[in-house]
Write a protein that holds these residues in place. Structure first.
Motif, short mmCIF file in Angstrom:
data_model
loop_
_atom_site.label_atom_id
_atom_site.label_comp_id
_atom_site.label_asym_id
_atom_site.label_seq_id
_atom_site.Cartn_x
_atom_site.Cartn_y
_atom_site.Cartn_z
N ASP B 186 0.80 -1.23 0.00
CA ASP B 186 0.00 0.00 0.00
C ASP B 186 0.84 1.28 0.00
O ASP B 186 0.31 2.35 -0.30
CB ASP B 186 -0.92 0.03 1.23
N HIS B 187 2.12 1.18 0.35
CA HIS B 187 2.90 2.42 0.53
C HIS B 187 4.28 2.39 -0.09
O HIS B 187 5.16 3.14 0.33
CB HIS B 187 2.99 2.73 2.03
N THR B 188 4.52 1.51 -1.08
CA THR B 188 5.78 1.58 -1.83
C THR B 188 5.47 1.43 -3.32
O THR B 188 4.33 1.13 -3.71
CB THR B 188 6.80 0.48 -1.45
N ILE B 189 6.50 1.55 -4.13
CA ILE B 189 6.36 1.44 -5.59
C ILE B 189 5.82 0.07 -6.00
O ILE B 189 5.23 -0.07 -7.07
CB ILE B 189 7.73 1.71 -6.26
N LEU B 190 5.98 -0.95 -5.14
CA LEU B 190 5.56 -2.30 -5.52
C LEU B 190 4.06 -2.38 -5.78
O LEU B 190 3.60 -3.14 -6.64
CB LEU B 190 5.96 -3.32 -4.45
N GLY B 191 3.28 -1.59 -5.04
CA GLY B 191 1.84 -1.63 -5.22
C GLY B 191 1.38 -1.00 -6.52
O GLY B 191 0.29 -1.30 -7.02
N ARG B 192 2.22 -0.13 -7.10
CA ARG B 192 1.77 0.64 -8.26
C ARG B 192 1.53 -0.19 -9.50
O ARG B 192 0.74 0.18 -10.36
CB ARG B 192 2.82 1.71 -8.61
N THR B 193 2.22 -1.32 -9.61
CA THR B 193 2.02 -2.16 -10.80
C THR B 193 1.13 -3.37 -10.52
O THR B 193 0.95 -4.21 -11.39
CB THR B 193 3.39 -2.65 -11.33
N MET B 194 0.57 -3.44 -9.30
CA MET B 194 -0.29 -4.59 -8.94
C MET B 194 -1.73 -4.32 -9.32
O MET B 194 -2.24 -3.23 -9.12
CB MET B 194 -0.26 -4.81 -7.42
N HIS B 195 -2.38 -5.36 -9.84
CA HIS B 195 -3.84 -5.32 -9.99
C HIS B 195 -4.42 -6.38 -9.05
O HIS B 195 -3.81 -7.43 -8.85
CB HIS B 195 -4.25 -5.65 -11.43
N PRO B 196 -5.59 -6.11 -8.50
CA PRO B 196 -6.21 -7.12 -7.63
C PRO B 196 -6.46 -8.41 -8.42
O PRO B 196 -6.81 -8.35 -9.60
CB PRO B 196 -7.54 -6.47 -7.22
N ALA B 197 -6.25 -9.54 -7.78
CA ALA B 197 -6.50 -10.83 -8.43
C ALA B 197 -7.84 -11.36 -7.94
O ALA B 197 -8.19 -11.20 -6.78
CB ALA B 197 -5.38 -11.80 -8.09
N PRO B 198 -8.60 -11.99 -8.84
CA PRO B 198 -9.92 -12.50 -8.45
C PRO B 198 -9.81 -13.63 -7.42
O PRO B 198 -10.64 -13.76 -6.54
CB PRO B 198 -10.54 -12.98 -9.76
N THR B 199 -8.76 -14.45 -7.53
CA THR B 199 -8.57 -15.56 -6.58
C THR B 199 -7.09 -15.65 -6.25
O THR B 199 -6.25 -15.05 -6.92
CB THR B 199 -9.00 -16.90 -7.21
#
Lengths: 324, 324
Positions: B186-199
């Motif tokens: 939630d608070h580093t660059i790693l989250g910026r390229t993540m999309h939520p996964a359905p499962t």
């Protein structure tokens, strides 16, 4: 300084995610003027590159038309002004020059954007901007680029450690030390018992370094909790906890690097080390490196300008600097 | 079930930082009713303990006056309803009973608050609530408390791993795995390229576990950056990055634990392991443990109620359960 040396010869840009630093360099590579701006590439509106460039460098170019312009950093990323695709390790300065991509400014000038470096593998690594600083360090101290090689550390949000030899970047690692520190301090329970310290607490910092370095613990995910429990048990004041956590994380970074070296029958203490970056942060790394037996990790000054100048010279944008 | 078994005998509270879970237990320790509330101790206004207690348990106590009440968790911390000072390792159930502190409710009942456990040392460790769950596991499977010992894992925001033997908690570690994961996402660059996964993407998760487990890398501060670079190089989709990072961190936790065991000439695969916690999370840990050669890490059901009941019985608040 001769009159020709004082004549502007190059506009050099270090354009990263959160800031833009611009240098007006003379023919001998010395900075005649510098500008710092918060116009990092993540802070710009769409199409904002030209405007930020004009605001930062326009006055120089009004006074000295047709200066060549070179830029390194995230400005060459997919989110940048123009994408300069990565060149792969091992990478020398010629490879960087061959990878330069130009973008035309509203003023009609070409900005020459230096590519970043990519190392493929199970754990790929990328850098943009640091490659230019590393070649700046090699330019200022040519023995670093000799066959024996050196290890160049660039502390920061995403710390890099590059193995250089034979005038090339052979391979490198990225440690998210700075960004992890901020995320832990600002967004976990560890920050709740911290009070700001008026000055850097060297003793608390080195206690963290030593804790990370010494064997016996089960890794950084566990040691960081001691920031809180040493406070709970009265062994670390609220003012010391931030520097202790910083020392822990930097200590884990250096321990990780040591472990990689150990697999090659090498040690941090046996390597030629140099640091590039913010003076205060390099001082902290130097103190931490002492605990790993390294007593000669000097900070390389002006690595950014030297690197931009050297690549521009190799690309034929300015006449190569001659030895005095 | 006999009529007496179905009669309420104990109100048992698991009262942590972010939630309160209450159990109405019969004389045989079986839950007749449960209530879950978000009234964790960090969410309460000053003096809010009594009101939260009444809202959660008042109806039970109206119907069955004078039931004994026992509570474990952060409710006994310095920020809790009443402070129950830590007992030190090695700690058995008698030590917990001896450390119980009472607080009187507005209704006039005594709430018996179980103390947490402290391990002193260079890296002190603390737990509040998990000690009760651990004794719940020992109650439901007495062989775990035998001289040979077992390793009990409690995954979560702050994962605990406790070494139990001779009916005691001998020592334990805390890994800030869950909270570090959230802070990084939630608070580093790693989250910026993540999309939520359905499962849950088991393949991406195990890839992270394996990467952390295998030698060759310089530690978690470096491997986490691969969440981004594997994306940049097309080897990990945006939907896979969150589960990969989760696997990496859990893998580093288990690797750290393995390294501690290796110094004692022991291995994870050679230990009796049990897990306590959320079913989905325990499933992920079980999958990760398989990669470390552990194939028998069952989840202990009802550890919290069993632990609260067992300590209450030992304290004489309820009649001890008899074997059927």
């Amino acid at each position: 300084m001769s009159a020709s040396a004082a004549t502007p010869a190059l506009v050099a840009l270090d354009w990263g995610t959160t800031s833009l630093r611009a240098y007006l360099l003379a023919a001998d590579g010395v900075a005649l003027d510098t500008r710092a701006s918060s116009a990092g590439i993540m802070k710009l509106p769409a199409g904002g590159f030209d405007q930020a460039f004009e605001e930062t460098c326009g006055a120089w170019l009004d006074a000295h038309a047709n200066l060549p312009v070179i830029a390194a950093g995230m400005v060459g990323s997919a989110q940048g002004w123009v994408e300069a695709p990565y060149v792969e390790t091992p990478a020398n300065a010629d490879a960087l020059v061959a990878g330069i991509v130009q973008v035309k400014t509203a003023r009609g000038l070409a900005v020459h954007v230096v590519p970043g470096v990519l190392e493929r593998g199970v754990l790929p690594n990328v850098m943009r901007g640091e490659e230019t600083q590393i070649f700046g360090a090699l330019a200022s101290e040519p023995s670093l680029g000799a066959a024996g090689g050196a290890l160049i550390g660039l502390p920061g949000t995403h710390a890099k450690w590059a193995f250089v030899a034979d005038e090339r970047i052979e391979r490198f690692y990225t440690f998210m030390t700075g960004e992890t520190f901020s995320a832990l301090r600002d967004h976990t329970i560890l920050g709740r018992t911290m009070h700001p310290a008026p000055t850097h607490d060297e003793q608390a910092f080195l206690r963290g370094v030593d804790t990370a370095r010494d064997a016996g613990h089960p890794g950084v995910l566990a040691t960081i909790f001691s920031t809180r429990t040493l406070g709970l048990t009265g062994q670390l004041s609220a003012e010391q906890q931030s520097d202790y956590l910083s020392g822990l994380l930097i200590g884990h970074e250096l321990r990780g690097l040591s472990e990689v070296l150990a697999r090659e029958n090498a040690t941090l203490a046996g390597k030629t080390l140099r640091l590039i970056g913010n003076d205060a942060l390099c001082d902290h790394y130097r103190a931490a490196l002492e605990r790993f037996g390294c007593h000669d990790a000097a900070t390389v000054a002006h690595a950014t300008e030297q690197g931009l100048y050297g690549i521009a010279a190799l690309a034929g944008l300015v006449a190569a600097k001659r030895a005095a």
